[in-house]
Scaffold this motif. Structure first.
Motif, PDB file in Angstrom:
ATOM      1  N   CYS A  76     -11.479   8.163  14.971  1.00 27.21           N
ATOM      2  CA  CYS A  76     -10.273   7.340  14.960  1.00 27.21           C
ATOM      3  C   CYS A  76      -9.536   7.590  16.277  1.00 27.21           C
ATOM      4  O   CYS A  76      -9.783   8.591  16.949  1.00 27.21           O
ATOM      5  N   LEU A  77      -8.602   6.721  16.593  1.00 24.16           N
ATOM      6  CA  LEU A  77      -7.727   6.960  17.736  1.00 24.16           C
ATOM      7  C   LEU A  77      -6.310   7.225  17.263  1.00 24.16           C
ATOM      8  O   LEU A  77      -5.863   6.673  16.257  1.00 24.16           O
ATOM      9  N   GLY A  78      -5.612   8.097  18.020  1.00 21.98           N
ATOM     10  CA  GLY A  78      -4.217   8.415  17.729  1.00 21.98           C
ATOM     11  C   GLY A  78      -3.304   7.934  18.824  1.00 21.98           C
ATOM     12  O   GLY A  78      -3.738   7.321  19.808  1.00 21.98           O
ATOM     13  N   VAL A  93     -19.296   3.354  19.811  1.00 23.47           N
ATOM     14  CA  VAL A  93     -18.398   3.285  18.647  1.00 23.47           C
ATOM     15  C   VAL A  93     -18.070   1.821  18.369  1.00 23.47           C
ATOM     16  O   VAL A  93     -17.651   1.086  19.272  1.00 23.47           O
ATOM     17  N   PRO A  94     -18.231   1.354  17.129  1.00 28.31           N
ATOM     18  CA  PRO A  94     -17.956  -0.057  16.814  1.00 28.31           C
ATOM     19  C   PRO A  94     -16.487  -0.398  17.021  1.00 28.31           C
ATOM     20  O   PRO A  94     -15.599   0.466  16.958  1.00 28.31           O
ATOM     21  N   PHE A  99     -10.090  -3.246  18.623  1.00 28.98           N
ATOM     22  CA  PHE A  99      -9.554  -2.133  17.859  1.00 28.98           C
ATOM     23  C   PHE A  99     -10.698  -1.236  17.363  1.00 28.98           C
ATOM     24  O   PHE A  99     -11.794  -1.713  17.074  1.00 28.98           O
ATOM     25  N   VAL A 100     -10.397   0.058  17.247  1.00 34.96           N
ATOM     26  CA  VAL A 100     -11.406   1.000  16.751  1.00 34.96           C
ATOM     27  C   VAL A 100     -11.376   0.963  15.221  1.00 34.96           C
ATOM     28  O   VAL A 100     -10.816   1.838  14.566  1.00 34.96           O
ATOM     29  N   GLN A 101     -11.955  -0.097  14.680  1.00 33.69           N
ATOM     30  CA  GLN A 101     -12.026  -0.295  13.232  1.00 33.69           C
ATOM     31  C   GLN A 101     -13.459  -0.640  12.876  1.00 33.69           C
ATOM     32  O   GLN A 101     -14.052  -1.540  13.472  1.00 33.69           O
ATOM     33  N   TYR A 102     -13.994   0.074  11.889  1.00 40.48           N
ATOM     34  CA  TYR A 102     -15.390  -0.135  11.521  1.00 40.48           C
ATOM     35  C   TYR A 102     -15.660   0.512  10.171  1.00 40.48           C
ATOM     36  O   TYR A 102     -14.876   1.333   9.676  1.00 40.48           O
ATOM     37  N   ASP A 115      -7.552   1.652  12.874  1.00 39.45           N
ATOM     38  CA  ASP A 115      -6.924   1.901  14.177  1.00 39.45           C
ATOM     39  C   ASP A 115      -5.418   1.711  14.024  1.00 39.45           C
ATOM     40  O   ASP A 115      -4.935   0.593  13.851  1.00 39.45           O
ATOM     41  N   THR A 116      -4.652   2.814  14.081  1.00 36.27           N
ATOM     42  CA  THR A 116      -3.187   2.725  13.947  1.00 36.27           C
ATOM     43  C   THR A 116      -2.483   3.036  15.264  1.00 36.27           C
ATOM     44  O   THR A 116      -1.278   3.309  15.280  1.00 36.27           O
ATOM     45  N   LEU A 117      -3.235   2.988  16.369  1.00 36.85           N
ATOM     46  CA  LEU A 117      -2.633   3.209  17.686  1.00 36.85           C
ATOM     47  C   LEU A 117      -1.772   2.017  18.075  1.00 36.85           C
ATOM     48  O   LEU A 117      -2.231   0.874  18.094  1.00 36.85           O
ATOM     49  N   GLU A 118      -0.532   2.271  18.377  1.00 37.50           N
ATOM     50  CA  GLU A 118       0.387   1.269  18.903  1.00 37.50           C
ATOM     51  C   GLU A 118       0.854   1.778  20.266  1.00 37.50           C
ATOM     52  O   GLU A 118       1.545   2.805  20.347  1.00 37.50           O
ATOM     53  N   VAL A 119       0.471   1.082  21.321  1.00 36.74           N
ATOM     54  CA  VAL A 119       0.710   1.556  22.682  1.00 36.74           C
ATOM     55  C   VAL A 119       2.206   1.796  22.898  1.00 36.74           C
ATOM     56  O   VAL A 119       3.058   0.984  22.513  1.00 36.74           O
ATOM     57  N   ASN A 120       2.514   2.948  23.503  1.00 41.67           N
ATOM     58  CA  ASN A 120       3.895   3.354  23.839  1.00 41.67           C
ATOM     59  C   ASN A 120       4.743   3.648  22.602  1.00 41.67           C
ATOM     60  O   ASN A 120       5.971   3.633  22.676  1.00 41.67           O
TER      61      ASN A 120
END
Length: 284
Positions: A76-78, A93-94, A99-102, A115-120
Protein backbone atom coordinates in the motif's frame (compact mmCIF):
# COMPACT_ATOMS: atom_id res chain seq x y z
CA UNK A 1 -3.89 -18.76 5.81
CA UNK A 2 -1.40 -16.53 7.59
CA UNK A 3 -0.78 -12.91 6.58
CA UNK A 4 2.17 -10.94 7.93
CA UNK A 5 1.83 -7.17 8.03
CA UNK A 6 4.48 -4.51 8.46
CA UNK A 7 3.97 -0.79 8.14
CA UNK A 8 5.51 2.68 8.40
CA UNK A 9 9.05 1.79 7.37
CA UNK A 10 10.08 5.43 6.73
CA UNK A 11 13.19 4.43 4.81
CA UNK A 12 15.41 7.38 3.98
CA UNK A 13 14.75 9.20 7.25
CA UNK A 14 18.54 9.58 7.50
CA UNK A 15 19.08 10.64 3.92
CA UNK A 16 22.19 9.15 2.32
CA UNK A 17 22.76 6.60 5.09
CA UNK A 18 22.12 3.04 3.76
CA UNK A 19 22.61 1.67 7.28
CA UNK A 20 20.18 4.05 8.95
CA UNK A 21 18.20 3.04 12.03
CA UNK A 22 14.95 2.49 10.12
CA UNK A 23 16.65 0.15 7.64
CA UNK A 24 18.19 -1.85 10.48
CA UNK A 25 14.81 -2.10 12.21
CA UNK A 26 13.22 -3.25 8.95
CA UNK A 27 15.91 -5.89 8.43
CA UNK A 28 15.40 -7.13 11.98
CA UNK A 29 11.66 -7.50 11.40
CA UNK A 30 12.05 -9.24 8.05
CA UNK A 31 14.49 -11.75 9.53
CA UNK A 32 12.11 -12.42 12.41
CA UNK A 33 9.23 -13.12 10.01
CA UNK A 34 11.44 -15.24 7.76
CA UNK A 35 12.16 -17.55 10.70
CA UNK A 36 8.57 -17.65 11.96
CA UNK A 37 6.82 -21.04 11.93
CA UNK A 38 4.58 -21.52 10.13
CA UNK A 39 5.95 -19.14 7.53
CA UNK A 40 3.36 -16.52 6.48
CA UNK A 41 1.75 -16.95 3.07
CA UNK A 42 2.20 -13.31 2.14
CA UNK A 43 3.54 -10.02 3.48
CA UNK A 44 1.45 -6.84 3.35
CA UNK A 45 3.50 -3.64 3.61
CA UNK A 46 0.90 -0.98 4.39
CA UNK A 47 2.45 2.34 3.52
CA UNK A 48 4.90 5.07 4.42
CA UNK A 49 7.50 2.93 2.72
CA UNK A 50 9.69 6.01 2.27
CA UNK A 51 10.05 8.95 4.61
CA UNK A 52 10.08 11.33 1.64
CA UNK A 53 8.23 10.04 -1.38
CA UNK A 54 10.41 11.85 -3.89
CA UNK A 55 13.45 9.98 -2.56
CA UNK A 56 13.97 7.17 -5.07
CA UNK A 57 16.88 5.87 -3.01
CA UNK A 58 14.42 4.97 -0.23
CA UNK A 59 12.47 2.76 -2.64
CA UNK A 60 15.75 1.24 -3.82
CA UNK A 61 16.46 0.38 -0.19
CA UNK A 62 13.08 -1.33 0.07
CA UNK A 63 13.65 -3.27 -3.13
CA UNK A 64 17.06 -4.37 -1.87
CA UNK A 65 15.65 -5.43 1.51
CA UNK A 66 13.05 -7.65 -0.16
CA UNK A 67 15.29 -9.09 -2.88
CA UNK A 68 14.96 -12.90 -2.85
CA UNK A 69 12.71 -12.67 0.22
CA UNK A 70 10.81 -15.97 0.55
CA UNK A 71 7.46 -14.39 1.44
CA UNK A 72 5.62 -12.63 -1.45
CA UNK A 73 5.30 -8.91 -0.65
CA UNK A 74 2.39 -6.63 -1.57
CA UNK A 75 2.29 -2.87 -1.00
CA UNK A 76 0.00 0.00 0.00
CA UNK A 77 1.06 3.63 -0.18
CA UNK A 78 0.93 6.11 2.70
CA UNK A 79 1.00 9.87 2.99
CA UNK A 80 4.82 9.97 2.98
CA UNK A 81 4.96 8.06 -0.32
CA UNK A 82 4.80 9.24 -3.92
CA UNK A 83 3.24 7.18 -6.68
CA UNK A 84 5.58 7.98 -9.58
CA UNK A 85 8.88 7.17 -7.81
CA UNK A 86 7.29 4.06 -6.31
CA UNK A 87 6.14 2.77 -9.71
CA UNK A 88 9.57 3.50 -11.18
CA UNK A 89 11.04 0.85 -8.87
CA UNK A 90 7.98 -1.40 -8.46
CA UNK A 91 6.45 -1.37 -11.93
CA UNK A 92 5.01 -4.87 -11.39
CA UNK A 93 2.57 -3.63 -8.73
CA UNK A 94 -0.95 -3.41 -10.23
CA UNK A 95 -2.72 -0.09 -10.46
CA UNK A 96 -6.17 1.22 -11.24
CA UNK A 97 -6.25 4.58 -13.03
CA UNK A 98 -2.88 5.42 -11.49
CA UNK A 99 -3.91 4.47 -7.96
CA UNK A 100 -2.25 1.60 -6.09
CA UNK A 101 -5.45 -0.44 -5.87
CA UNK A 102 -5.63 -4.12 -6.73
CA UNK A 103 -6.97 -7.51 -5.68
CA UNK A 104 -4.91 -10.42 -4.32
CA UNK A 105 -6.90 -13.43 -5.41
CA UNK A 106 -4.99 -16.69 -5.12
CA UNK A 107 -5.61 -17.43 -1.45
CA UNK A 108 -8.54 -18.64 0.67
CA UNK A 109 -9.08 -15.05 1.80
CA UNK A 110 -9.41 -12.35 -0.86
CA UNK A 111 -7.43 -9.18 -0.17
CA UNK A 112 -8.30 -5.79 -1.68
CA UNK A 113 -5.53 -3.20 -1.42
CA UNK A 114 -6.72 0.41 -1.29
CA UNK A 115 -4.89 3.65 -2.04
CA UNK A 116 -5.64 6.36 0.57
CA UNK A 117 -2.76 8.67 -0.38
CA UNK A 118 -3.94 12.24 -0.82
CA UNK A 119 -1.08 14.43 -2.05
CA UNK A 120 -0.06 17.18 0.42
CA UNK A 121 -2.34 15.84 3.14
CA UNK A 122 -1.19 14.01 6.26
CA UNK A 123 -4.55 12.31 6.65
CA UNK A 124 -6.15 10.03 4.13
CA UNK A 125 -8.13 10.42 0.96
CA UNK A 126 -10.52 8.23 -0.99
CA UNK A 127 -12.14 9.88 -3.99
CA UNK A 128 -15.25 8.77 -5.87
CA UNK A 129 -13.13 7.02 -8.50
CA UNK A 130 -11.37 4.89 -5.89
CA UNK A 131 -14.68 4.23 -4.13
CA UNK A 132 -16.27 3.10 -7.41
CA UNK A 133 -13.36 0.70 -7.96
CA UNK A 134 -13.88 -0.80 -4.50
CA UNK A 135 -17.64 -1.07 -5.03
CA UNK A 136 -17.07 -2.88 -8.33
CA UNK A 137 -14.56 -5.34 -6.85
CA UNK A 138 -16.82 -6.16 -3.93
CA UNK A 139 -19.76 -6.68 -6.28
CA UNK A 140 -17.76 -9.19 -8.33
CA UNK A 141 -17.66 -11.68 -5.46
CA UNK A 142 -20.23 -10.53 -2.90
CA UNK A 143 -20.12 -13.73 -0.85
CA UNK A 144 -16.36 -14.28 -0.75
CA UNK A 145 -14.59 -13.45 2.54
CA UNK A 146 -12.55 -10.32 1.89
CA UNK A 147 -9.91 -8.34 3.79
CA UNK A 148 -9.27 -4.65 3.07
CA UNK A 149 -5.74 -3.28 3.40
CA UNK A 150 -5.01 0.46 3.46
CA UNK A 151 -2.65 2.91 5.12
CA UNK A 152 -4.93 5.38 6.92
CA UNK A 153 -7.33 4.06 9.59
CA UNK A 154 -10.56 6.01 9.04
CA UNK A 155 -11.43 6.68 12.66
CA UNK A 156 -10.63 9.03 15.56
CA UNK A 157 -8.35 7.21 17.98
CA UNK A 158 -8.05 9.61 20.90
CA UNK A 159 -4.33 10.02 20.25
CA UNK A 160 -3.39 13.58 21.02
CA UNK A 161 -1.92 14.67 17.69
CA UNK A 162 -1.93 11.92 15.05
CA UNK A 163 -5.50 10.89 14.32
CA UNK A 164 -8.19 11.27 11.67
CA UNK A 165 -11.22 13.52 11.42
CA UNK A 166 -14.24 11.16 11.57
CA UNK A 167 -16.28 13.66 9.54
CA UNK A 168 -13.79 13.85 6.66
CA UNK A 169 -15.47 13.28 3.31
CA UNK A 170 -13.17 10.39 2.43
CA UNK A 171 -14.13 8.60 5.66
CA UNK A 172 -17.82 8.99 4.91
CA UNK A 173 -17.26 7.79 1.34
CA UNK A 174 -15.40 4.66 2.45
CA UNK A 175 -17.96 3.96 5.18
CA UNK A 176 -20.76 4.12 2.62
CA UNK A 177 -19.11 1.36 0.57
CA UNK A 178 -17.99 -0.87 3.44
CA UNK A 179 -20.89 -0.77 5.90
CA UNK A 180 -23.49 -2.72 3.83
CA UNK A 181 -21.06 -5.54 3.03
CA UNK A 182 -21.25 -8.59 5.23
CA UNK A 183 -18.34 -10.41 3.57
CA UNK A 184 -15.65 -7.96 4.72
CA UNK A 185 -13.96 -9.85 7.55
CA UNK A 186 -11.57 -7.09 8.58
CA UNK A 187 -9.64 -3.95 7.68
CA UNK A 188 -5.91 -3.61 8.34
CA UNK A 189 -3.97 -0.36 8.32
CA UNK A 190 -0.93 1.51 9.62
CA UNK A 191 -0.16 5.24 9.86
CA UNK A 192 -0.58 5.74 13.60
CA UNK A 193 2.65 4.03 14.72
CA UNK A 194 0.80 2.13 17.45
CA UNK A 195 -1.14 -1.14 17.78
CA UNK A 196 -4.86 -0.32 17.90
CA UNK A 197 -8.06 -2.35 17.47
CA UNK A 198 -11.53 -0.90 16.91
CA UNK A 199 -14.91 -1.72 15.41
CA UNK A 200 -15.66 0.38 12.33
CA UNK A 201 -18.44 0.11 9.73
CA UNK A 202 -19.48 -3.21 11.20
CA UNK A 203 -16.11 -4.91 10.94
CA UNK A 204 -12.88 -5.13 12.92
CA UNK A 205 -10.23 -2.54 12.09
CA UNK A 206 -6.66 -3.39 13.12
CA UNK A 207 -3.82 -0.85 13.16
CA UNK A 208 -0.38 -2.45 12.97
CA UNK A 209 2.59 -1.15 14.97
CA UNK A 210 5.48 0.21 12.86
CA UNK A 211 8.89 -1.18 12.07
CA UNK A 212 10.15 2.39 12.65
CA UNK A 213 9.90 3.98 16.14
CA UNK A 214 6.49 4.21 17.80
CA UNK A 215 4.33 7.17 18.74
CA UNK A 216 4.04 7.56 22.51
CA UNK A 217 0.71 6.51 23.99
CA UNK A 218 -0.86 9.86 24.85
CA UNK A 219 -4.60 10.52 25.04
CA UNK A 220 -4.32 13.98 26.62
CA UNK A 221 -5.22 17.09 24.66
CA UNK A 222 -2.39 18.94 22.93
CA UNK A 223 -1.97 22.63 22.13
CA UNK A 224 -0.32 23.14 18.71
CA UNK A 225 0.86 26.57 19.92
CA UNK A 226 2.36 25.49 23.24
CA UNK A 227 5.13 22.82 23.38
CA UNK A 228 5.02 21.17 26.81
CA UNK A 229 7.89 18.68 26.69
CA UNK A 230 5.74 15.54 26.58
CA UNK A 231 7.15 12.36 24.93
CA UNK A 232 6.22 12.12 21.25
CA UNK A 233 8.28 9.29 19.72
CA UNK A 234 9.60 6.31 21.69
CA UNK A 235 12.11 3.54 20.93
CA UNK A 236 9.77 0.56 21.19
CA UNK A 237 10.93 -2.59 19.42
CA UNK A 238 10.11 -2.96 15.70
CA UNK A 239 6.56 -4.25 15.43
CA UNK A 240 4.44 -6.35 13.09
CA UNK A 241 1.06 -8.07 12.95
CA UNK A 242 0.07 -11.60 11.99
CA UNK A 243 -3.47 -12.10 10.71
CA UNK A 244 -4.69 -15.71 10.81
CA UNK A 245 -7.66 -16.65 8.65
CA UNK A 246 -9.06 -19.93 9.95
CA UNK A 247 -11.76 -20.22 7.30
CA UNK A 248 -14.41 -18.58 9.46
CA UNK A 249 -12.83 -15.60 11.20
CA UNK A 250 -9.79 -13.35 11.11
CA UNK A 251 -7.64 -13.42 14.25
CA UNK A 252 -4.93 -10.76 14.56
CA UNK A 253 -1.81 -10.95 16.72
CA UNK A 254 0.79 -8.27 17.42
CA UNK A 255 4.47 -9.06 17.85
CA UNK A 256 7.86 -7.43 18.00
CA UNK A 257 11.19 -8.32 16.45
CA UNK A 258 13.01 -7.88 19.75
CA UNK A 259 14.72 -10.98 21.10
CA UNK A 260 12.90 -11.65 24.34
CA UNK A 261 14.09 -13.57 27.38
CA UNK A 262 12.63 -17.09 27.49
CA UNK A 263 11.03 -17.92 30.84
CA UNK A 264 9.87 -21.44 29.98
CA UNK A 265 10.49 -23.95 27.19
CA UNK A 266 8.62 -27.00 25.95
CA UNK A 267 10.67 -29.53 27.88
CA UNK A 268 9.63 -32.56 29.95
CA UNK A 269 8.50 -30.34 32.81
CA UNK A 270 6.30 -28.14 30.62
CA UNK A 271 4.95 -31.15 28.77
CA UNK A 272 2.66 -31.81 31.75
CA UNK A 273 0.96 -28.44 31.18
CA UNK A 274 0.53 -29.10 27.46
CA UNK A 275 -0.91 -32.56 28.07
CA UNK A 276 -3.30 -31.29 30.70
CA UNK A 277 -4.71 -28.60 28.40
CA UNK A 278 -4.95 -31.08 25.50
CA UNK A 279 -6.76 -33.61 27.70
CA UNK A 280 -9.29 -30.96 28.69
CA UNK A 281 -9.94 -30.27 25.02
CA UNK A 282 -8.84 -26.64 25.30
CA UNK A 283 -12.26 -25.71 26.64
CA UNK A 284 -14.39 -28.03 24.50
Amino acid sequence: MLIAQITDLHLGFESGNPNELNRRRLNQTLEHLRAFKPRPDLLLVTGDLADRGEDRQAYRQLKSALEDYPIPAHFCLGNHDSRAPFFDLFSHVPQASGFVQYAIENYPLRVLVLDTLEVNRHGGGFCEERAAWLEARLSEQPERPTLLALHHPPLPTGLSWITENPDALWVERLHRVVAPRRNIVGIISGHLHRPIVALWAGTMLVVCPPTSPQVALDLDTIDPDQPDGRPMIVAAAPGFALHFWNGKALISHFGSARKEAVLARYDARFQRVVRQIAAQGAGR
